[in-house]
Write a protein that holds these residues in place. Structure first.
Motif, PDB file in Angstrom:
ATOM      1  N   LYS A  41       0.847  -1.196   0.000  1.00 33.68           N
ATOM      2  CA  LYS A  41       0.000   0.000   0.000  1.00 33.68           C
ATOM      3  C   LYS A  41       0.880   1.243   0.000  1.00 33.68           C
ATOM      4  O   LYS A  41       2.033   1.204   0.434  1.00 33.68           O
ATOM      5  N   SER A  42       0.334   2.342  -0.485  1.00 33.07           N
ATOM      6  CA  SER A  42       1.124   3.568  -0.597  1.00 33.07           C
ATOM      7  C   SER A  42       1.598   4.091   0.757  1.00 33.07           C
ATOM      8  O   SER A  42       2.646   4.718   0.843  1.00 33.07           O
ATOM      9  N   ASN A  43       0.844   3.820   1.808  1.00 33.09           N
ATOM     10  CA  ASN A  43       1.221   4.311   3.139  1.00 33.09           C
ATOM     11  C   ASN A  43       1.840   3.220   4.013  1.00 33.09           C
ATOM     12  O   ASN A  43       1.965   3.385   5.214  1.00 33.09           O
ATOM     13  N   LEU A  73       8.402 -10.615  -3.137  1.00 26.91           N
ATOM     14  CA  LEU A  73       8.551  -9.278  -2.567  1.00 26.91           C
ATOM     15  C   LEU A  73       8.839  -8.259  -3.663  1.00 26.91           C
ATOM     16  O   LEU A  73       8.218  -7.198  -3.715  1.00 26.91           O
ATOM     17  N   PHE A  74       9.740  -8.589  -4.566  1.00 34.98           N
ATOM     18  CA  PHE A  74      10.079  -7.661  -5.638  1.00 34.98           C
ATOM     19  C   PHE A  74       8.920  -7.434  -6.604  1.00 34.98           C
ATOM     20  O   PHE A  74       8.788  -6.356  -7.170  1.00 34.98           O
ATOM     21  N   THR A  75       8.082  -8.416  -6.799  1.00 40.34           N
ATOM     22  CA  THR A  75       6.964  -8.246  -7.739  1.00 40.34           C
ATOM     23  C   THR A  75       5.750  -7.581  -7.092  1.00 40.34           C
ATOM     24  O   THR A  75       4.917  -7.024  -7.801  1.00 40.34           O
ATOM     25  N   LYS A  76       5.663  -7.603  -5.774  1.00 43.20           N
ATOM     26  CA  LYS A  76       4.491  -7.065  -5.105  1.00 43.20           C
ATOM     27  C   LYS A  76       4.754  -5.757  -4.352  1.00 43.20           C
ATOM     28  O   LYS A  76       3.819  -5.108  -3.893  1.00 43.20           O
ATOM     29  N   ALA A  77       6.016  -5.357  -4.233  1.00 45.76           N
ATOM     30  CA  ALA A  77       6.340  -4.096  -3.565  1.00 45.76           C
ATOM     31  C   ALA A  77       6.062  -2.925  -4.505  1.00 45.76           C
ATOM     32  O   ALA A  77       5.932  -3.102  -5.713  1.00 45.76           O
ATOM     33  N   ARG A  78       6.001  -1.740  -3.936  1.00 42.95           N
ATOM     34  CA  ARG A  78       5.781  -0.540  -4.755  1.00 42.95           C
ATOM     35  C   ARG A  78       6.961  -0.383  -5.721  1.00 42.95           C
ATOM     36  O   ARG A  78       8.124  -0.523  -5.332  1.00 42.95           O
ATOM     37  N   GLU A  80       8.525   2.111  -7.027  1.00 44.36           N
ATOM     38  CA  GLU A  80       9.562   3.104  -6.733  1.00 44.36           C
ATOM     39  C   GLU A  80      10.590   2.607  -5.704  1.00 44.36           C
ATOM     40  O   GLU A  80      11.692   3.120  -5.627  1.00 44.36           O
ATOM     41  N   LEU A  81      10.238   1.576  -4.952  1.00 41.88           N
ATOM     42  CA  LEU A  81      11.177   1.012  -3.981  1.00 41.88           C
ATOM     43  C   LEU A  81      12.133   0.005  -4.617  1.00 41.88           C
ATOM     44  O   LEU A  81      13.220  -0.233  -4.106  1.00 41.88           O
ATOM     45  N   ILE A  82      11.731  -0.573  -5.717  1.00 41.54           N
ATOM     46  CA  ILE A  82      12.535  -1.614  -6.359  1.00 41.54           C
ATOM     47  C   ILE A  82      13.811  -1.049  -6.958  1.00 41.54           C
ATOM     48  O   ILE A  82      14.878  -1.606  -6.823  1.00 41.54           O
TER      49      ILE A  82
END
Length: 83
Positions: A41-43, A73-78, A80-82
């Motif tokens: 989620k964005s927050n 984790l890499f496919t489901k994270a936001r 911009e964090l990757i």
């Protein structure tokens, strides 16, 4: 399990009866939907997301390895964090 006709006498029997009781087709379908919809989620901090993802992963993908978790984790994270 105690009230069942076949009271477990060993761990394997207990595990089988337990899973029959709590891993119903409905529960498995709900977990599948939660897994498919799971995204950071964005927050949500990466730590919070990882705890949530790992909990779902443990339930839904019990035979996978930690390496698989990292891939998820890499496919489901936001995005911009990757980077």
């Amino acid at each position: 399990i105690i009230n069942s006709a076949n009271c477990p006498t060993n761990w394997d029997m207990f595990e089988t009866l337990f899973l029959q009781q709590y891993r119903t087709p409905l529960r498995l379908a709900q977990t599948e939907q939660e897994w498919k919809k799971c995204a950071q989620k964005s927050n949500e901090s990466i730590n919070e997301f990882l705890v949530r993802l790992r909990s779902l992963w443990t339930d839904h993908k019990p035979k996978e390895t930690e390496r698989d978790l990292v891939r998820h984790l890499f496919t489901k994270a936001r995005p911009e964090l990757i980077s």
